[in-house]
Motif scaffolding. Structure first.
Motif, short mmCIF file in Angstrom:
data_model
loop_
_atom_site.label_atom_id
_atom_site.label_comp_id
_atom_site.label_asym_id
_atom_site.label_seq_id
_atom_site.Cartn_x
_atom_site.Cartn_y
_atom_site.Cartn_z
N ILE A 63 19.92 15.14 122.27
CA ILE A 63 19.79 16.14 123.34
C ILE A 63 20.83 17.24 123.13
O ILE A 63 20.52 18.43 123.16
N VAL A 64 22.09 16.83 122.93
CA VAL A 64 23.15 17.83 122.90
C VAL A 64 23.14 18.67 121.62
O VAL A 64 23.90 19.61 121.51
N ARG A 65 22.28 18.34 120.71
CA ARG A 65 22.08 19.29 119.62
C ARG A 65 21.56 20.63 120.16
O ARG A 65 21.79 21.67 119.59
N ASP A 66 20.81 20.51 121.28
CA ASP A 66 20.21 21.72 121.85
C ASP A 66 20.78 22.08 123.21
O ASP A 66 20.75 23.24 123.60
N ASN A 67 21.23 21.09 123.94
CA ASN A 67 21.58 21.34 125.34
C ASN A 67 22.84 20.56 125.69
O ASN A 67 22.84 19.32 125.64
N GLY A 72 21.16 30.69 126.08
CA GLY A 72 22.48 30.55 125.48
C GLY A 72 22.39 30.00 124.06
O GLY A 72 23.04 30.47 123.14
N ARG A 73 21.51 29.00 123.89
CA ARG A 73 21.34 28.38 122.58
C ARG A 73 20.77 29.39 121.59
O ARG A 73 21.24 29.53 120.46
N SER A 74 19.72 30.08 122.06
CA SER A 74 19.06 31.04 121.19
C SER A 74 20.00 32.19 120.85
O SER A 74 20.12 32.61 119.69
N ALA A 75 20.69 32.69 121.88
CA ALA A 75 21.60 33.82 121.66
C ALA A 75 22.69 33.44 120.66
O ALA A 75 23.06 34.23 119.78
N ALA A 76 23.19 32.22 120.77
CA ALA A 76 24.26 31.79 119.88
C ALA A 76 23.82 31.87 118.43
O ALA A 76 24.57 32.31 117.56
N ARG A 77 22.58 31.49 118.17
CA ARG A 77 22.08 31.55 116.80
C ARG A 77 21.95 32.99 116.31
O ARG A 77 22.23 33.31 115.15
N HIS A 78 21.50 33.86 117.22
CA HIS A 78 21.37 35.27 116.82
C HIS A 78 22.73 35.93 116.64
O HIS A 78 22.93 36.73 115.73
N VAL A 79 23.65 35.59 117.55
CA VAL A 79 25.00 36.14 117.42
C VAL A 79 25.60 35.69 116.09
O VAL A 79 26.17 36.49 115.33
#
Lengths: 417, 334, 541
Positions: free
Chosen positions: C66-70, C408-415
């Protein structure tokens, strides 16, 4: 030690001495006394380590024997007549699989008309079943042949049929010697199957074989029976050495030295035939007898050697092939092909009709006189046949010819329709 | 019944295996070391129910006997596709004799083993419905009444498939076969004929009788195991769809077997000493049409004028089974 | 060795020489399809994947999946409206798998056992400013840390959590749970600057030496709708009311409370008021069916004795009372005034008519576009200004905690990609795992394990958690109800049902292999695969 016992009883005791492990029983006259006797021997514990299975048919009897043999047990059953025909499919299977089952056939006619008496129609019908067929001349020989049959069957992985004339041998009481357990144990080793159903070495027995190998499989069966031709006399010799009796072998000759005429026959009729020949010899007529024990495999060379010196060869048969004539004759004639002989086939004793010395003497004298037809039905009621044939020509009618004939001969119960 | 003891809500009691089950509770078929008594390379048609059923049964019997097992096989598809020279697919001692004598041959094997004191080795006989309910029936009945120590397994595909799909005593009414063609006023196999061999076995007082299908592996394996716990005559009747003879897609073999049970047309039960002692109830009831439609052998029921009446009779038969055996779990012998 | 007769007797198993694979004209194979739960999860959790571990009782592996994503399993297990369960195919069979309850069980277990999350990525040397310590900001901070970046989170509030702390009542989300999950993020090296609002973004970035920023300001401003009101009327907006519950001195609302609105916030406010001893009435202009609030929340509210007046609008608020007009639906289903009014006693009216974000920090920043009260972002979540990303309530999307976490997860990857001068391309979504591909026969009939609930009467008067968690047995049971739609879960069915033994079992976790030497292509394995994880395909060439 000779005892005054019934032939069937003697065979039952002889089989028991061979320590069969599975005996399948289904009643049919005139075989029944044999399995009854074995049932008692198993029940009393005299025959230990044997499963006696009352089956629901001869087809099942042979099938149980097949299963038992494939599982490594010495298996035995007995039958006759219709019963032999009913198990016919299984007979071919047992031989095809090379399972050394031993079976007694108490020879009896085949219906219709139904007839419980002796002739060789039943065993002859299974001539090509792949079984070895040994014919006993006497009850004593029947007793002895069973001991040899188990050894032969198991050595060769081929099933063996011991043929003994129904009633004439099975039901006759006479002084008979049953081999002792010790002697049989010494003569017949425990069954070591060539192939066996065993979880330790799983194999599939009974594969489907196509054109690419079927001929070879069948040839190997042929080859094995030919090999048996060599073993049969050896085993008979061993038996003679152990038991002191000249039983079995491929054939027996009787007064064939210098014989101009030789009669070849199988089974109990040989006794009457020998008596008849003795009388004719006394009158200076050079006649001899060949008693054929091994019909399958057929001992071509031995037959040729035994009868080759005669000018006249008569094959006396207890069965025949409708539309042709003799059955044994066909094989004998092949054995003597090219020899300068006159050949006669005499069909005798069908459905239990007595084969008398009188009739045999008349037939042999006819042969000596050149009056014997190539194919003769001994003691055929020619008048009756002529009347029936005339009536059929005059007034064709339905219904079984057998009933019509019985009515003509005045048998009670055959009513006019 | 034992199959109900394991309730595992994911694919619990119904799928072949489950990675989470205790190995002792898993099916024989889920075992990577299973015997594969009928192994690869056999020549059964694609999607053959009999090939599947035979492996299920024999593997289970091998486990129940710790490998001490001998099989006897009647002539038929199973025999032909498994043992054409020079190759056999069997991995246990196996004997084929004739079409109609497998029960008797098995009796002989059992008798031989007893005579030799090898009763730890058990005997399984098997055949198709032709070899069982028709030509082998005399021998079967004899084996039953003598209470010979044989488990006889009939793989019922409801016809003589090996010879080209002819009617047997197990062919259901309405089914087209090569000898009950879909022609005339009453196409397909006649109504009012056929035998119910499991019940006939029960009438013999056979110690253990059960029906099963290739659609319920746990049930089938449990029955084989129970059968092997008993000495004496036993009978297992397994429905095995035949894509060739039934005209059904190869992929639907298991599904169609399942529908046979869920419609009530093939009641799944077991009986001891002549009395029904357990019934596998229907989980998802279905009308008979759902079972019949995917099978071309019943296609005429959906096009011929006599179809509706025939369908009604088939549904009646299913309903009678449901009442008779309590297949909906509402009373009955279960 | 026995002397076997030629051709009649054959060696066991010799048919393996006969390769029946040549009969085949189609071949089966294993597929990996997208299960509906995964497809529906706004936080992009691999729901099926972590349930797989939970089914086996490996709870730590499940939690780590779970915490891989959340980073908030325990919070999710309480406040997520679980669209995964709405999508769950098991719902067609009996009831959806209680995914949310299992997630909560795992989240609580992690807190109890003190499982932490190590940062294993090497330090990138780059730094990111996250504005807003709500679910979106914290999620971004967490993932950015996992990717090796330095992260500073700033928030105007004195405590981190954003709307999780200041918008969601305690009875739904006990603060120790929230604190524990935030603390775990802190332990990963995220720096918090709390009580510090950002008004000048450029200055803040310069001050912290940040290379990029992620803006995640929550919708913390109650929407001011015009309601005619007398001077003495006591009106408060729901966001302020709920926020005030986190203060030392809770707001005074009196006994008779009218909550105006039909969303989750309205229900939260009403239930909070109920727990303060009030007798709230929810007034909503449409029908119950049209309420945007999640039905379970409404249901629980009603069970707690909260009254509701549907098809009603407030026309006037005075001290101690409100005037309510009855509405009726027109032919199109829109509420229309009827002119019939009545009066309800009301010490306080709580307005729950929507929320807005305070976008002051982006005002006047070049390149950042604001439309309808939210910031425009591209597919990479970057605003029109390079290096400035935004997510959560600030951007157009559903405003839930879970969506925010996903942002937040998605943004982190783009950042991360932007910082590294690359582009992040999310993995292509596999085909959807359809319900029709399942063979549901194999699944045991199993009802949903209902989460035990507190007695309604008791919960109405306390802020104890309304919904308690599953015990281990129940959680395991629930996890095992997963159908594993579209992905193999090693049930051995293919291995069992093959009439040709053409499936090879490779061992736990390794699945199966088709033995093409023997597979005849009958397709039973595909047909009988319970979870639709197999498909027939053409033979090559």
């Amino acid at each position: 030690m000779r005892r005054q016992i019934e032939g069937a009883r003697g065979v039952a005791e002889s089989v028991a001495a061979c320590r069969p492990q599975v005996v399948c029983a289904y009643p049919i006259t005139p075989q029944t006394h044999i399995v009854e006797g074995l049932g008692v021997l198993v029940g009393t514990g005299a025959l230990a380590g044997c499963e006696f299975v009352n089956v629901e048919s001869e087809f099942a009897a042979m099938s149980v024997a097949i299963g038992a043999s494939a599982a490594g047990a010495r298996a035995y059953t007995a039958t006759a007549s219709q019963g032999l025909l009913f198990m016919s499919e299984a007979l071919y299977n047992a031989s095809g699989l090379g399972l050394p089952v031993v079976m007694t056939v108490a020879n009896r006619a085949i219906g219709a008309p139904i007839n419980i008496w002796n002739d060789h129609s039943d065993a002859m019908s299974q001539r090509d079943s792949g079984w070895i067929q040994l014919y006993a001349e006497t009850s004593q020989e029947a007793i002895d042949l069973h001991v040899q049959a188990f050894r032969l069957a198991e050595e060769m992985s081929v099933p063996v049929m011991v043929c003994m004339d129904g009633f004439v041998l099975t039901h006759a009481f006479e002084p008979l010697e049953v081999p002792s357990q010790e002697d049989v144990d010494a003569f017949l080793p425990p069954f070591t199957p060539r192939q066996v159903l065993d979880p330790a070495e799983p194999v599939s027995i009974g594969a489907m074989v196509g054109p690419e190998a079927f001929t070879e499989v069948r040839y190997l069966a042929f080859h094995r029976q030919r090999e048996a031709l060599g073993r049969i006399p050896e085993i008979a010799a061993d038996f003679a050495a152990a038991f002191g009796r000249d039983s079995g072998g491929l054939l027996h000759t009787y007064r064939c030295e210098d014989a101009q005429t030789i009669v070849l026959a199988m089974g109990s009729v040989l006794g009457t035939l020998k008596d008849t020949v003795d009388a004719l010899r006394d009158e200076g007529i050079p006649i001899g007898v060949v008693g054929l024990t091994s019909f399958r495999p057929f001992p071509m060379a031995a037959v040729r050697a035994a009868v080759g010196g005669a000018r006249t060869l008569i094959v006396l048969e207890r069965a025949f092939s409708v539309g042709v004539g003799g059955i044994v004759s066909a094989d004998v004639h092949m054995a003597v092909a090219g020899l300068d002989q006159r050949h006669h086939t005499v069909i005798a004793g069908l459905g239990g009709r007595p084969v008398t010395r009188v009739s045999l003497r008349r037939m042999l004298l006819d042969a000596e006189a050149g009056r014997l037809e190539p194919l003769t039905f001994l003691d055929l009621d020619r008048d009756l046949i002529d009347r029936e044939l005339a009536r059929v020509r005059a007034r064709p009618r339905s219904g079984p010819a057998a009933e019509n004939i019985l009515r003509d001969v005045g048998v009670v119960g055959a009513r006019p329709h | 019944m034992g199959t109900q003891e394991i309730r595992y809500f994911q694919v619990g009691s119904h799928a072949v295996g489950n990675r989470l089950l205790d190995p002792g509770q898993r099916t024989v078929q889920s075992d990577p070391e299973r015997a594969n008594a009928l192994t690869c390379g056999h020549r059964a048609c694609q999607g053959c129910g009999e090939a599947l059923g035979a492996r299920y049964v024999v593997d289970a019997a091998l486990r129940a006997t710790a490998g001490r097992l001998v099989a006897v096989n009647a002539t038929g598809c199973l025999e032909v596709f498994s043992t054409p020279y020079p190759e056999t697919s069997w991995q246990l001692p196996w004997l084929h004799s004739l079409f109609g004598n497998a029960p008797a041959v098995a009796t002989g094997v059992a008798a031989a083993l007893r005579a030799q004191g090898r009763e730890d080795v058990r005997v399984l006989a098997q055949g198709g419905d032709g070899g069982t309910v028709d030509i082998g029936f005399g021998c079967l009945s004899g084996m039953f009444e003598r209470d010979d120590d044989v488990l006889y397994v009939c793989y019922d595909n409801q016809g003589y498939m090996n010879t080209g799909v002819q009617r047997s005593g197990a062919t259901p009414p309405g089914a087209r076969t090569a000898t009950t063609e879909a022609v005339g006023d009453a196409p397909g196999a006649p109504f009012g004929q056929g035998k119910d061999v499991p019940r006939i076995a029960m009438a013999h007082g056979v110690r253990y009788v059960a029906t099963a299908t290739v659609a319920d592996l746990r049930d089938l394996e449990a029955k084989v195991e129970r059968a092997m716990e008993v000495r004496g005559a036993r009978y297992l009747h397994v429905l095995v769809p035949c894509p060739l003879g039934w005209g059904s897609p190869a992929a639907l073999t298991v599904r169609i077997a399942r529908l046979a049970t869920q419609t009530g047309l093939f009641p799944v039960y077991e009986a001891r000493d002549g009395e029904v002692t357990g019934v596998t109830t229907i989980r998802r009831p279905a009308p008979v049409e759902e079972y019949l439609r995917p099978q071309k052998r019943f296609a005429h029921l959906f096009s011929h004028p006599s179809g509706p009446a025939a369908l009604a009779r088939i549904q009646e038969a299913a309903d009678r089974n449901i009442r008779r055996y309590g297949l909906l779990g509402d009373g009955g012998p279960s | 060795m026995m002397e076997k007769p030629f051709a009649i007797t054959l060696d066991a198993g010799s048919s393996r020489a006969n390769h029946t694979g040549s009969w085949r004209n189609e071949r089966p194979g294993y597929v990996r399809n997208l299960p509906p739960c995964n497809a529906a999860c706004p936080a992009a959790e691999d729901v099926q994947g972590w349930l797989f571990h939970a089914e086996g009782g490996d709870y730590e592996a499940a939690w780590r999946a779970i915490v891989r994503d959340n980073p908030f399993p325990a919070v999710m297990g309480r406040v997520c409206y679980h669209p995964c369960e709405t999508a769950c195919h098991r719902g067609h069979l009996d009831e959806a798998v209680g995914i949310n309850a299992v997630e909560r069980f795992l989240g609580d277990l992690a807190i109890e056992r003190g499982w932490g999350i190590p940062v294993e990525a090497p330090a990138s040397g780059r730094s990111v400013l996250v504005v807003g310590a709500g679910p979106s900001g914290l999620s971004a901070a967490y993932h950015l840390r996992l990717l090796g970046h330095a992260v500073e989170v700033r928030d105007a509030a004195p405590a981190a959590g954003g709307m999780m702390r200041y918008g969601i009542p305690r009875y739904r989300l006990p603060r120790p749970v929230l604190d524990a999950e935030i603390a775990r993020i802190g332990a990963m090296g995220v720096r918090f600057a709390l009580g510090r609002s950002v008004t000048d973004l450029a200055a803040a970035m310069a001050e912290g030496g940040h290379d990029a920023a992620f803006l995640a300001v929550g919708a913390g401003v109650g929407r001011k709708a015009h309601v005619p009101a007398g001077a003495a009327a006591r009106i408060i907006d729901a966001v302020s009311f709920l926020h005030g519950m986190e203060d030392d001195e809770p707001p005074r609302i009196g006994r008779r409370v009218v909550v105006y609105g039909g969303g989750d916030t309205a229900v939260d406010a009403a239930r909070t008021a109920r727990r303060m001893g009030a007798e709230p009435v929810i007034v909503y202009r449409r029908t119950r069916q049209r309420m945007p609030a999640h039905d379970a929340e409404v249901e629980e509210a009603l069970e707690e004795g909260i009254l509701a007046r549907w098809l009603s609008t407030i026309t006037q608020v005075e001290a101690g009372e409100v005037t309510v007009e009855r509405m009726e639906l027109d032919a199109e289903g829109f509420p229309q005034p009827t002119g019939e009014t009545e009066t309800l006693a009301a010490d306080t009216v709580i307005l729950a008519l929507g929320q807005d974000c305070d976008l002051a920090l982006v005002e006047g920043l070049d390149g950042i576009e604001v439309e309808d009260g939210v910031v425009s972002v591209g597919p990479d979540m970057m605003t029109g200004r390079a290096g400035i990303f935004a997510g959560g309530d600030m951007v157009p999307a559903e405003r839930t905690v879970t969506t925010a976490v996903g942002h937040g997860r998605s943004a982190a990857r783009h950042v991360d990609a932007w910082l590294r001068g690359t582009a992040h391309a999310p993995a292509a979504r596999p085909p959807a795992a359809g319900f029709d591909a399942l063979e549901t026969w194999y699944y045991e009939d199993a009802p949903h394990a209902m989460r035990p609930r507190l007695e309604a009467a008791r919960r109405a008067s306390t802020f104890d958690e309304v919904v308690s968690g599953l015990d281990e047995t129940t959680a395991l049971y629930e996890a095992r109800r997963c159908l594993s739609c579209g992905n193999c879960f090693e049930c051995d069915n293919c291995y069992g049902v093959c009439p040709d033994n053409a499936i090879v079992k490779l061992g736990p976790g390794r699945g199966y292999r088709i033995d093409l030497d023997f597979c005849k292509g009958c397709g039973i394995c595909v047909q009988e695969c319970p979870c639709g994880a197999m498909a027939m395909g053409p033979e090559p060439g």
